[in-house]
Design a protein around this motif. Structure first.
Motif, short mmCIF file in Angstrom:
data_model
loop_
_atom_site.label_atom_id
_atom_site.label_comp_id
_atom_site.label_asym_id
_atom_site.label_seq_id
_atom_site.Cartn_x
_atom_site.Cartn_y
_atom_site.Cartn_z
N TYR A 153 45.57 32.30 31.42
CA TYR A 153 45.59 31.44 32.60
C TYR A 153 44.24 30.73 32.76
N VAL A 154 43.16 31.49 32.67
CA VAL A 154 41.82 30.92 32.83
C VAL A 154 41.53 29.91 31.72
N LYS A 159 53.60 30.37 35.50
CA LYS A 159 54.98 30.84 35.31
C LYS A 159 55.34 30.86 33.82
N LYS A 160 54.95 29.81 33.10
CA LYS A 160 55.23 29.73 31.67
C LYS A 160 54.45 30.80 30.90
N ALA A 177 47.14 32.79 42.84
CA ALA A 177 48.28 31.93 42.47
C ALA A 177 49.51 32.81 42.27
N PRO A 178 50.67 32.29 42.62
CA PRO A 178 51.89 33.07 42.36
C PRO A 178 52.17 33.15 40.86
N LEU A 179 52.74 34.27 40.43
CA LEU A 179 53.02 34.47 39.01
C LEU A 179 54.22 33.64 38.53
N GLU A 236 48.73 42.67 43.13
CA GLU A 236 47.26 42.58 43.06
C GLU A 236 46.80 41.52 42.07
N LEU A 237 47.53 41.36 40.96
CA LEU A 237 47.19 40.32 39.99
C LEU A 237 47.32 38.94 40.63
N GLN A 238 48.38 38.73 41.39
CA GLN A 238 48.55 37.44 42.09
C GLN A 238 47.38 37.16 43.02
N LYS A 239 46.95 38.20 43.74
CA LYS A 239 45.81 38.04 44.65
C LYS A 239 44.56 37.67 43.86
#
Length: 182
Positions: free
Chosen positions: A156-157, A166-167, A124-126, A117-120
């Motif tokens: 991320y934001v 990813k990092k 973006a892919p984690l 759900e976080l990816q959605k």
């Protein structure tokens, strides 16, 4: 359909003798006049075991006052509490509540769904498979899981437009793993 009143312990706890009990009395006087739900988070700060030798006489008086106030509530006021330290609560506090729910830690499958759900949400892919991340994250509650995801989302934001998700995930995971091994 009743209003929810959330009691923040830092607004109730006072540093002067009798101040906390006085604030509790004002709070309970107010809620008695409303059909409502009264929610105490971190309830162990107010409902501590009175037999604890490390506590002061003041906290013992606060617990006694709290119990009397709860007992005097009309049936149209529902009291709900939450704590991460149930073992610290006074035995008499436990008797005031008819229903107790233990919230188990999230399973790996539940954590995996959370990360999907976080990816959605991030669109973006984690950078790490949700299943792998679920296995590696030492979350002991859904609150921990939510906090971890909010931390990732915030970082991320703030790092946009060139954010390396990813990092960010790898750094946050490493920090959480260290945090839970201490």
């Amino acid at each position: 359909m009743a209003p929810l009143f959330v009691v923040r312990y830092e607004a109730v706890i006072g540093s002067f003798l009798g101040e906390t009990s006085s604030r509790l009395k004002r709070l309970f006087d107010f809620v008695r006049t409303h059909q409502c739900v009264l929610f105490f988070d971190e309830f162990d700060t107010l409902g501590k075991e009175r037999g604890d030798t490390h506590e002061t006489g003041e906290i013992k008086r606060v617990v006694s006052s709290l119990l009397l106030q709860i007992d005097a509530l009309p049936s149209h006021v529902v009291v709900v509490t939450a704590t991460n330290h149930a073992e610290l609560l006074d035995r008499a506090v436990w008797r005031r509540f008819q229903l107790r729910l233990d919230m188990p830690a999230p399973t790996e499958a539940q954590k995996e769904v959370w990360f999907v759900e976080l990816q959605k949400k991030l669109k973006a892919p984690l950078g790490v498979a949700p299943k792998t991340l679920a296995a590696k994250l030492p979350a002991t509650s859904f609150s921990d899981l939510e906090q971890f995801c909010e931390d990732i989302q915030r970082r991320y934001v703030l790092a946009l437009p060139g954010a390396d998700l990813k990092k960010i995930v790898a750094e946050r995971l490493k920090q959480w793993q260290v945090r839970f091994t201490m």
